[in-house]
Design a protein around this motif. Structure first.
Motif, PDB file in Angstrom:
ATOM      1  N   SER A   1       0.820  -1.211   0.000  1.00  0.00           N
ATOM      2  CA  SER A   1       0.000   0.000   0.000  1.00  0.00           C
ATOM      3  C   SER A   1       0.856   1.263   0.000  1.00  0.00           C
ATOM      4  CB  SER A   1      -0.921  -0.006   1.221  1.00  0.00           C
ATOM      5  OG  SER A   1      -1.686   1.174   1.286  1.00  0.00           O
ATOM      6  N   ALA A   2       1.983   1.224   0.723  1.00  0.00           N
ATOM      7  CA  ALA A   2       2.852   2.394   0.834  1.00  0.00           C
ATOM      8  C   ALA A   2       3.464   2.803  -0.497  1.00  0.00           C
ATOM      9  CB  ALA A   2       3.967   2.120   1.852  1.00  0.00           C
ATOM     10  N   HIS A   3       3.383   1.924  -1.488  1.00  0.00           N
ATOM     11  CA  HIS A   3       3.965   2.235  -2.794  1.00  0.00           C
ATOM     12  C   HIS A   3       2.967   2.898  -3.745  1.00  0.00           C
ATOM     13  CE1 HIS A   3       7.286  -0.208  -1.362  1.00  0.00           C
ATOM     14  NE2 HIS A   3       7.999   0.230  -2.385  1.00  0.00           N
ATOM     15  N   GLY A   4       1.767   3.151  -3.269  1.00  0.00           N
ATOM     16  CA  GLY A   4       0.813   3.943  -4.042  1.00  0.00           C
ATOM     17  C   GLY A   4       0.486   3.402  -5.416  1.00  0.00           C
ATOM     18  N   GLY A   5       0.427   2.095  -5.557  1.00  0.00           N
ATOM     19  CA  GLY A   5       0.064   1.499  -6.840  1.00  0.00           C
ATOM     20  C   GLY A   5       1.238   0.999  -7.654  1.00  0.00           C
ATOM     21  N   ALA A   6       2.463   1.286  -7.212  1.00  0.00           N
ATOM     22  CA  ALA A   6       3.643   0.830  -7.957  1.00  0.00           C
ATOM     23  C   ALA A   6       3.814  -0.678  -7.863  1.00  0.00           C
ATOM     24  CB  ALA A   6       4.894   1.528  -7.438  1.00  0.00           C
ATOM     25  N   ILE A   7       3.232  -1.292  -6.829  1.00  0.00           N
ATOM     26  CA  ILE A   7       3.268  -2.750  -6.669  1.00  0.00           C
ATOM     27  C   ILE A   7       1.830  -3.254  -6.809  1.00  0.00           C
ATOM     28  CG2 ILE A   7       3.878  -4.688  -5.173  1.00  0.00           C
ATOM     29  CD1 ILE A   7       5.824  -2.858  -3.716  1.00  0.00           C
ATOM     30  N   PRO A   8       1.557  -4.182  -7.721  1.00  0.00           N
ATOM     31  CA  PRO A   8       0.181  -4.649  -7.926  1.00  0.00           C
ATOM     32  C   PRO A   8      -0.326  -5.498  -6.763  1.00  0.00           C
ATOM     33  CG  PRO A   8       1.705  -5.965  -9.230  1.00  0.00           C
ATOM     34  CD  PRO A   8       2.511  -4.845  -8.637  1.00  0.00           C
ATOM     35  N   GLY A   9      -1.637  -5.615  -6.668  1.00  0.00           N
ATOM     36  CA  GLY A   9      -2.255  -6.350  -5.583  1.00  0.00           C
ATOM     37  C   GLY A   9      -1.861  -7.808  -5.528  1.00  0.00           C
ATOM     38  N   ASP A  10      -1.581  -8.405  -6.696  1.00  0.00           N
ATOM     39  CA  ASP A  10      -1.249  -9.832  -6.675  1.00  0.00           C
ATOM     40  C   ASP A  10       0.120 -10.100  -6.055  1.00  0.00           C
ATOM     41  OD1 ASP A  10       0.491  -9.046  -8.692  1.00  0.00           O
ATOM     42  OD2 ASP A  10      -0.566 -10.108 -10.288  1.00  0.00           O
ATOM     43  N   ALA A  11       0.881  -9.049  -5.758  1.00  0.00           N
ATOM     44  CA  ALA A  11       2.153  -9.218  -5.060  1.00  0.00           C
ATOM     45  C   ALA A  11       1.933  -9.557  -3.591  1.00  0.00           C
ATOM     46  CB  ALA A  11       3.003  -7.959  -5.169  1.00  0.00           C
ATOM     47  N   MET A  12       0.674  -9.536  -3.139  1.00  0.00           N
ATOM     48  CA  MET A  12       0.384  -9.923  -1.757  1.00  0.00           C
ATOM     49  C   MET A  12       0.012 -11.392  -1.638  1.00  0.00           C
ATOM     50  SD  MET A  12      -1.620  -6.573  -0.265  1.00  0.00           S
ATOM     51  CE  MET A  12      -2.811  -6.420  -1.604  1.00  0.00           C
ATOM     52  N   GLY A  13      -0.074 -12.099  -2.766  1.00  0.00           N
ATOM     53  CA  GLY A  13      -0.418 -13.515  -2.739  1.00  0.00           C
ATOM     54  C   GLY A  13       0.789 -14.391  -2.491  1.00  0.00           C
ATOM     55  N   VAL A  14       0.545 -15.696  -2.390  1.00  0.00           N
ATOM     56  CA  VAL A  14       1.648 -16.615  -2.079  1.00  0.00           C
ATOM     57  C   VAL A  14       2.673 -16.688  -3.199  1.00  0.00           C
ATOM     58  CG1 VAL A  14       0.413 -18.051  -0.422  1.00  0.00           C
ATOM     59  CG2 VAL A  14       0.224 -18.567  -2.847  1.00  0.00           C
ATOM     60  N   GLN A  15       2.262 -16.398  -4.436  1.00  0.00           N
ATOM     61  CA  GLN A  15       3.223 -16.391  -5.541  1.00  0.00           C
ATOM     62  C   GLN A  15       3.908 -15.031  -5.656  1.00  0.00           C
ATOM     63  OE1 GLN A  15       4.111 -19.042  -7.282  1.00  0.00           O
ATOM     64  NE2 GLN A  15       2.664 -20.319  -6.137  1.00  0.00           N
ATOM     65  N   GLY A  16       3.100 -13.972  -5.739  1.00  0.00           N
ATOM     66  CA  GLY A  16       3.642 -12.639  -5.996  1.00  0.00           C
ATOM     67  C   GLY A  16       4.587 -12.120  -4.942  1.00  0.00           C
ATOM     68  N   GLN A  17       4.348 -12.488  -3.679  1.00  0.00           N
ATOM     69  CA  GLN A  17       5.208 -11.940  -2.625  1.00  0.00           C
ATOM     70  C   GLN A  17       6.612 -12.539  -2.651  1.00  0.00           C
ATOM     71  OE1 GLN A  17       4.850 -13.196   1.589  1.00  0.00           O
ATOM     72  NE2 GLN A  17       2.845 -14.022   0.998  1.00  0.00           N
ATOM     73  N   PHE A  18       6.810 -13.592  -3.437  1.00  0.00           N
ATOM     74  CA  PHE A  18       8.148 -14.166  -3.570  1.00  0.00           C
ATOM     75  C   PHE A  18       8.747 -13.916  -4.955  1.00  0.00           C
ATOM     76  CE2 PHE A  18       6.361 -16.722  -0.093  1.00  0.00           C
ATOM     77  CZ  PHE A  18       7.355 -16.532   0.863  1.00  0.00           C
ATOM     78  N   THR A  19       8.040 -13.143  -5.794  1.00  0.00           N
ATOM     79  CA  THR A  19       8.551 -12.902  -7.140  1.00  0.00           C
ATOM     80  C   THR A  19       8.636 -11.421  -7.515  1.00  0.00           C
ATOM     81  OG1 THR A  19       6.312 -13.213  -8.042  1.00  0.00           O
ATOM     82  CG2 THR A  19       7.774 -15.141  -8.029  1.00  0.00           C
ATOM     83  N   HIS A  20       7.759 -10.562  -6.977  1.00  0.00           N
ATOM     84  CA  HIS A  20       7.832  -9.146  -7.348  1.00  0.00           C
ATOM     85  C   HIS A  20       9.138  -8.549  -6.830  1.00  0.00           C
ATOM     86  CE1 HIS A  20       7.068  -4.858  -7.637  1.00  0.00           C
ATOM     87  NE2 HIS A  20       6.136  -5.165  -8.526  1.00  0.00           N
ATOM     88  N   PRO A  21       9.905  -7.869  -7.677  1.00  0.00           N
ATOM     89  CA  PRO A  21      11.255  -7.450  -7.282  1.00  0.00           C
ATOM     90  C   PRO A  21      11.312  -6.529  -6.065  1.00  0.00           C
ATOM     91  CG  PRO A  21      10.608  -6.487  -9.402  1.00  0.00           C
ATOM     92  CD  PRO A  21       9.616  -7.554  -9.095  1.00  0.00           C
ATOM     93  N   LEU A  22      10.375  -5.588  -5.944  1.00  0.00           N
ATOM     94  CA  LEU A  22      10.409  -4.686  -4.793  1.00  0.00           C
ATOM     95  C   LEU A  22      10.086  -5.420  -3.489  1.00  0.00           C
ATOM     96  CD1 LEU A  22       8.726  -1.448  -6.198  1.00  0.00           C
ATOM     97  CD2 LEU A  22      11.103  -1.722  -5.479  1.00  0.00           C
ATOM     98  N   VAL A  23       9.180  -6.381  -3.569  1.00  0.00           N
ATOM     99  CA  VAL A  23       8.817  -7.145  -2.376  1.00  0.00           C
ATOM    100  C   VAL A  23       9.947  -8.098  -2.007  1.00  0.00           C
ATOM    101  CG1 VAL A  23       7.146  -8.744  -1.373  1.00  0.00           C
ATOM    102  CG2 VAL A  23       6.362  -6.935  -2.909  1.00  0.00           C
ATOM    103  N   VAL A  24      10.512  -8.778  -3.001  1.00  0.00           N
ATOM    104  CA  VAL A  24      11.634  -9.693  -2.736  1.00  0.00           C
ATOM    105  C   VAL A  24      12.813  -8.922  -2.159  1.00  0.00           C
ATOM    106  CG1 VAL A  24      13.324 -11.239  -3.787  1.00  0.00           C
ATOM    107  CG2 VAL A  24      10.923 -11.370  -4.463  1.00  0.00           C
ATOM    108  N   ARG A  25      13.088  -7.737  -2.692  1.00  0.00           N
ATOM    109  CA  ARG A  25      14.184  -6.922  -2.159  1.00  0.00           C
ATOM    110  C   ARG A  25      13.955  -6.608  -0.680  1.00  0.00           C
ATOM    111  NH1 ARG A  25      14.430  -1.480  -1.274  1.00  0.00           N
ATOM    112  NH2 ARG A  25      16.517  -0.620  -0.984  1.00  0.00           N
TER     113      ARG A  25
END
Length: 217
Positions: free
Chosen positions: A155-179
């Motif tokens: 949420s703090a990224h104001g839309g720069a990270i999509p909602g599916d980055a909060m799922g079990v797949q996306g949270q381990f693959t989106h670069p900003l979240v993985v970082r």
């Protein structure tokens, strides 16, 4: 670590914890009673009193934690004053929305003044700025663990990270979240603390839970 803030669910979580501890011969998950998301607006004091009573009534071998309001919330000091009555029962106090070491210092000062100096402190890293300061936060001697606040981080990224980055797949693959996960893990390992990788909401999907746990490990 299972978070629960609604009374019926808090009681159910503690009951399940006790049942599973009996089945397996050890406490297999923590229950965190939640003041931050659990307390209704205007009912913060009553909710803090409720979670304190639940902790005091729990079995001696139970691992019960409490998430208080953020240090800049009007209810923070009152939360600590109340939950300190069960200081001997908390396995830790979770501090949400920690942005800096100064937030940890403030929280520790209030805990110590309330007579809860022996309670370990965990911190939730939930913003880009707090990820940047994760090494310094992990270095604080009272910090036992850093958890990743995935949803608020997205949420703090104001839309720069999509909602599916909060799922079990996306949270381990989106670069900003993985970082962010890597920074938190590295900070914890550097200081001998425990990193916790984030929330999984697909709790009815056992395969997804198992996959997320393996990936986090």
């Amino acid at each position: 670590d299972h978070y629960s803030g609604v009374e019926v669910r808090m009681r159910k979580s503690l009951q399940l914890q006790a049942e599973m501890a009996q089945e397996f011969g050890a406490c297999v998950f923590d229950v965190t009673l939640d003041c931050e998301d659990g307390a209704p607006v205007g009912g913060e004091a009553e909710h803090a009193a409720l979670v304190t009573e639940l902790a005091l009534a729990s079995a001696p071998e139970a691992r019960v934690a409490v998430r208080v309001h953020p240090v800049d919330h009007p209810a923070f000091d009152a939360d600590i004053a109340t939950i300190a009555r069960a200081a001997h029962r908390w396995c830790h106090v979770m501090l949400p929305k920690v942005e800096s070491v100064a937030d940890v210092e403030r929280a520790v000062g209030v805990l110590d003044a309330a007579g809860a100096s022996q309670v370990p402190v965990h911190a939730l890293i939930e913003s880009p700025a707090s990820v940047h300061r994760a090494f310094d936060i992990a270095a604080h001697p009272r910090i036992q663990s850093l958890s990743f606040g995935l949803m608020d981080f997205v949420s703090a990224h104001g839309g720069a990270i999509p909602g599916d980055a909060m799922g079990v797949q996306g949270q381990f693959t989106h670069p900003l979240v993985v970082r962010a996960k890597l920074e938190i893990a590295s900070a914890c390992h550097a200081q001998g603390k425990v990193p916790s990788h984030g929330v999984v909401t697909e709790f009815k999907d056992k395969a997804a839970l198992a996959a997320a746990a393996r990936r986090a490990a």
